[in-house]
Scaffold this active site. Structure first.
Site, PDB file in Angstrom:
ATOM      1  N   HIS A 375       0.803  -1.223   0.000  1.00  0.00           N
ATOM      2  CA  HIS A 375       0.000   0.000   0.000  1.00  0.00           C
ATOM      3  C   HIS A 375       0.828   1.261   0.000  1.00  0.00           C
ATOM      4  O   HIS A 375       0.377   2.300  -0.462  1.00  0.00           O
ATOM      5  CB  HIS A 375      -1.030  -0.069   1.115  1.00  0.00           C
ATOM      6  CG  HIS A 375      -2.084  -1.039   0.735  1.00  0.00           C
ATOM      7  ND1 HIS A 375      -1.913  -2.389   0.882  1.00  0.00           N
ATOM      8  CD2 HIS A 375      -3.265  -0.868   0.099  1.00  0.00           C
ATOM      9  CE1 HIS A 375      -2.973  -3.003   0.391  1.00  0.00           C
ATOM     10  NE2 HIS A 375      -3.805  -2.110  -0.089  1.00  0.00           N
ATOM     11  N   CYS A 688     -10.545  -5.269 -10.059  1.00  0.00           N
ATOM     12  CA  CYS A 688      -9.984  -3.981  -9.630  1.00  0.00           C
ATOM     13  C   CYS A 688      -8.545  -4.100  -9.129  1.00  0.00           C
ATOM     14  O   CYS A 688      -7.963  -3.129  -8.684  1.00  0.00           O
ATOM     15  CB  CYS A 688     -10.861  -3.340  -8.557  1.00  0.00           C
ATOM     16  SG  CYS A 688     -10.971  -4.320  -7.056  1.00  0.00           S
TER      17      CYS A 688
HETATM   18  C1  PEP Z   1      -6.655  -6.332  -4.441  1.00  0.00           C
HETATM   19  O1  PEP Z   1      -6.354  -7.049  -3.478  1.00  0.00           O
HETATM   20  O2  PEP Z   1      -6.459  -6.651  -5.632  1.00  0.00           O
HETATM   21  C2  PEP Z   1      -7.252  -5.008  -4.208  1.00  0.00           C
HETATM   22  C3  PEP Z   1      -7.740  -4.299  -5.200  1.00  0.00           C
HETATM   23  O3  PEP Z   1      -7.248  -4.560  -2.944  1.00  0.00           O
HETATM   24  P1  PEP Z   1      -5.974  -3.914  -2.233  1.00  0.00           P
HETATM   25  O4  PEP Z   1      -4.894  -3.756  -3.277  1.00  0.00           O
HETATM   26  O5  PEP Z   1      -6.415  -2.622  -1.674  1.00  0.00           O
HETATM   27  O6  PEP Z   1      -5.645  -4.946  -1.211  1.00  0.00           O
END
Ligand code: PEP
Ligand code: MG
Length: 762
Positions: A375, A688
């Site tokens: 993140h 996503c």
């Molecule tokens: C994912 O895990 O692909 C996602 C979109 O969520 P994050 O990247 O916020 O964990």
């Protein structure tokens, strides 16, 4: 004829060649891919790359397909020696119909090359620099013609930049020394890292130190005397600077609301802290010494706490004391900030630290640990800060102010870059800017060549990204990661604060639809003010929906804020992260129902009928899709986590990055199965995760039946262009081909020949 066609394809699509380096995790792999691609294109039995070693004035076999691989690194020819050495000396192609008859032919036993008759070599040059020699060979006599010479020359010139960069990596005298910073001619050193957030930066480096007093040493000028009055002036200057930062931050990051510098302001206002320093100064201790002593005492107290969030205050104190000392040092000089405009090198960073760095206008960041889907990386992309992750702890020993050039588009780091390297990057930057797609001139809709409509939405992490998403015609928000307002603060945001943030999403995208994901903390998104930050295995710990279901008051406030922020006429989707069972989904959904009832009873305006769905991120859901699809209103596949959990590979761990393979058959087949179930029950399913913007995966996803994608706004234009360049029918064949592969290697072979070639063109 077939050979010509392949050559033409390659010549027309040089992107394939230039992408080779950026897509190769490892330099050896880059060379292997390059020779394999060239051999296939020219239908040659052998392709080899020799690199020029300017210290020894020799060319060295670096990579080959067709010759004995044991000869790599061993075959060395003086410039002028043998056909390869001749090519480097003459800087001109050499094409021999029967190589063994040439007076220059030199046979090396270790290569097993005596069966090859035809020989074609071209020099690889970068400007006036000799880089190496590219060679193809064939068992047939008189095999290569003028057209091949032309093709190979074009390829060599396309590869030259990448090979030169790669060559910097190779310490020819110490082939085993891959793990050290490799020094190259004229003092430049080169490190290959992983690009995590694109862009380029050229600036002096500074090491980011945490909580150990590192910043608090060496700040006073030799022999300079400071007075109590100087201390107060420095204090005032520090307060003003921080207020200035705070207001800039509020503009850039409205969701931070305030509060990044709360601890700083509190300490500055703390009469005890100031009083102790003043006492010491009045008792004859020099102001810098007094600041260090008192701040040091506080740091020790903070560090000895058992609570992480208090230990974290040590870095706030260190930062603050460093600023006061800095302002004392430059008492009559303009503002100085030791990180402003620099490239930061850090072992790791909390998201809140990343944000502080953004307010200091750092030029780029190099982390020596972490993963590109972590993140912090996502945040860096949102803030448009170039970020490279290079697992090279020795970078932390660089002296302050060492000049660094980072090309975060491909992960290259040059320490003490030469004039030539700087020039090269400046030119590239200019070209890059020239081709950036024009905002506002994008088509409203996205379609494949054969007219299949794809809904292209935006992932939003920070409110500041909404403008770009809107300018690039995003068809709504496919994922709003609500954790960012939580992550960048020192405590939980109130219902009211959240309401104000969520409202902005609907204001920015009227009539488009907004998907808000409930809090997805834990894992690499630890909240320093909650107990998620002290788990030994946080990726498998109290994270995401588990956190919300444990802290029901936090969950309730969030759901209420979402329901209140969404105008009733808008399409609102509430999405839960990390759902692993139908039971969990029901429990979470119950909270939405409860909140709607409560808001109704209290007569508070709210959205009456949101769609409630779930992310697909935990492999267990594949087997329960039939049941889940009967209850959830929609799905969105979070491939970042789905890959992580399916393959048991930590998405933030650079050491296992090569195992993080979204093209693993286990991942691809599971994705297809989830899509099939969603379609059987007529439920929307989008993607996503990062796969949604990667060119090789887009046709796969469309080919298995996905028709909405959600990507970070900076990828919208590229994804749209990419989709409008192929037919859905070809994508379906491609997807089938990928799904039929039972091995990682097999899937990789199919994938690497995408974008279109003869195989999928109708
Ligand atoms: C994912 O895990 O692909 C996602 C979109 O969520 P994050 O990247 O916020 O964990
Ligand atoms: Mg996820």
């Amino acid at each position: 004829m077939e050979k010509r066609k392949g050559q033409l394809n390659l010549l027309c699509d040089m992107g394939e060649l230039t992408n080779l380096l950026s897509e190769s995790v490892d330099i050896e792999i880059f060379f292997q891919r390059a020779v394999r691609l060239v051999a296939q294109t020219l239908k040659a039995d052998v392709c080899s790359i020799y690199l020029f070693d300017n210290r020894a004035n020799e060319v060295v076999l670096k990579s080959t397909i067709g010759l004995n691989p044991d000869a790599i690194g061993k075959v060395r020819l003086k410039v002028g020696e043998g056909l390869v050495g001749q090519t480097m000396e003459r800087l001109h192609p050499i094409c021999e119909a029967k190589a063994k008859s040439s007076p220059y032919f030199k046979y090396f036993e270790e290569t097993d090359e005596d069966r090859f008759e035809s020989f074609l070599a071209v020099p690889i040059r970068r400007g006036v620099e000799k880089v190496g020699v590219l060679v193809v060979q064939s068992e047939q006599e008189n095999y290569f013609d003028e057209y091949d010479v032309m093709t190979l020359r074009v390829i060599a010139s396309q590869l030259a930049g990448a090979v030169e960069n790669a060559r910097l990596l190779i310490d020819m005298e110490h082939p085993g020394g891959k793990q050290k910073v490799v020094a190259v001619a004229n003092g430049t050193s080169f490190i290959k890292g992983n690009p995590a957030s694109g862009g380029n930066a050229f600036a002096d480096g500074v090491i980011f130190k945490k909580s150990h007093g590192g910043l608090m040493t060496g700040f006073e000028k030799q022999g300079k005397q400071y007075s109590l009055k100087d201390f107060f002036v420095a204090l005032e200057k520090t307060t003003n600077q921080l207020e200035d930062f705070q207001s800039k931050l509020a503009q850039r990051l409205p969701e931070s609301a305030s509060l990044i510098f709360t601890a700083h302001f509190m300490i500055l206002k703390d009469a005890k802290f100031i009083g102790k320093i003043v006492d010491m100064i009045e008792n004859g201790i020099s102001p810098p010494q007094a600041i260090r002593t008192v701040a040091g005492d506080y740091i020790n107290i903070f560090l000895s706490s058992q609570h992480v969030y208090i230990r974290e205050k040590a870095s706030d104190m260190e930062d603050l004391a460093g600023r006061i000392l800095d302002n004392l040092h430059y008492i009559n000089e303009p503002d100085s900030d030791h990180r402003r405009g620099r490239i930061i090198i850090a072992r790791d960073l909390f998201p809140s630290e990343m944000l502080k760095l953004a307010t200091e206008d750092v030029k780029g960041i190099i982390l020596v640990s972490g993963g590109i889907t972590s993140h912090v990386a996502i945040l860096a992309r949102s803030m448009k800060i170039p970020l490279i992750i290079a697992e090279r702890p020795e970078l932390l020993d660089l002296p302050d102010g060492a000049p660094i050039l980072m090309d975060a588009d491909i992960g290259n780091i040059f320490l003490y870059p030469s004039e030539e390297i700087i020039q090269q990057y400046e030119t590239r930057n200019k070209t890059h800017k020239a081709v950036t797609p024009l905002v506002g001139k994008r088509p409203q809709e996205t379609r494949t060549i054969d007219g299949h409509r794809v809904r292209l939405m935006a992932n939003i992490n920070l409110l500041s990204e909404l403008t770009l998403a809107r300018d690039l015609n995003a068809e709504g928000i496919g994922l709003y990661r609500t954790e960012f307002p939580f992550l960048i603060r020192n405590n939980f945001p109130s219902e009211e604060e959240q309401y104000l943030v969520y409202k902005r999403l609907f204001e920015a995208m009227p009539g488009q639809g907004v998907t808000i994901r409930t809090l997805d903390v834990g894992g690499d998104k630890a909240l320093i003010y909650s107990d998620t930050s002290s788990e030994s295995n946080p990726e498998l710990g109290l994270r995401s929906i588990r956190f919300s279901l444990k802290y029901l008051d936090v969950f309730e406030k969030q759901i209420r804020a979402i329901l209140r922020a969404a105008p009733p006429e808008e399409s609102l989707k509430i999405m839960f992260p990390m759902i692993s069972s139908v039971d969990e989904f029901r429990e979470a959904r119950r909270m939405v129902d409860t909140c709607i009832n409560d808001l109704n009873s209290a007569g508070i305006a709210h959205h009456p009928n949101p769609q409630v769905g779930t992310m697909l991120e935990v492999p267990a859901v594949v087997e329960i899709m039939n049941e889940l699809a009967q209850e959830a209103d929609f799905f969105s596949v979070g491939t970042n986590d789905f890959v992580q959990y399916t393959l048991a590979v930590d998405r933030t761990n650079q050491k296992v990055a090569s195992y993080y393979r979204p093209f693993h058959p286990g991942v691809l087949r599971a994705l297809e199965r989830m899509v099939v179930w969603a379609r059987i029950w007529g439920k929307d399913i989008s993607v996503c995760g990062e796969m949604a913007h990667e060119p090789q995966f887009i046709p796969f996803l469309l080919g298995i039946g996905i028709s909405s994608l959600s990507v970070d706004p900076q990828y919208l234009a590229d994804v749209q262009d990419h989709i409008s360049g192929f037919k859905l029918t070809d994508a379906q064949i491609y997807a089938k081909d990928l799904l039929s592969q039972g091995t990682v290697q097999g899937a990789w072979e199919v994938l690497r020949y995408y974008p279109p070639n003869e195989r999928y063109q109708g």
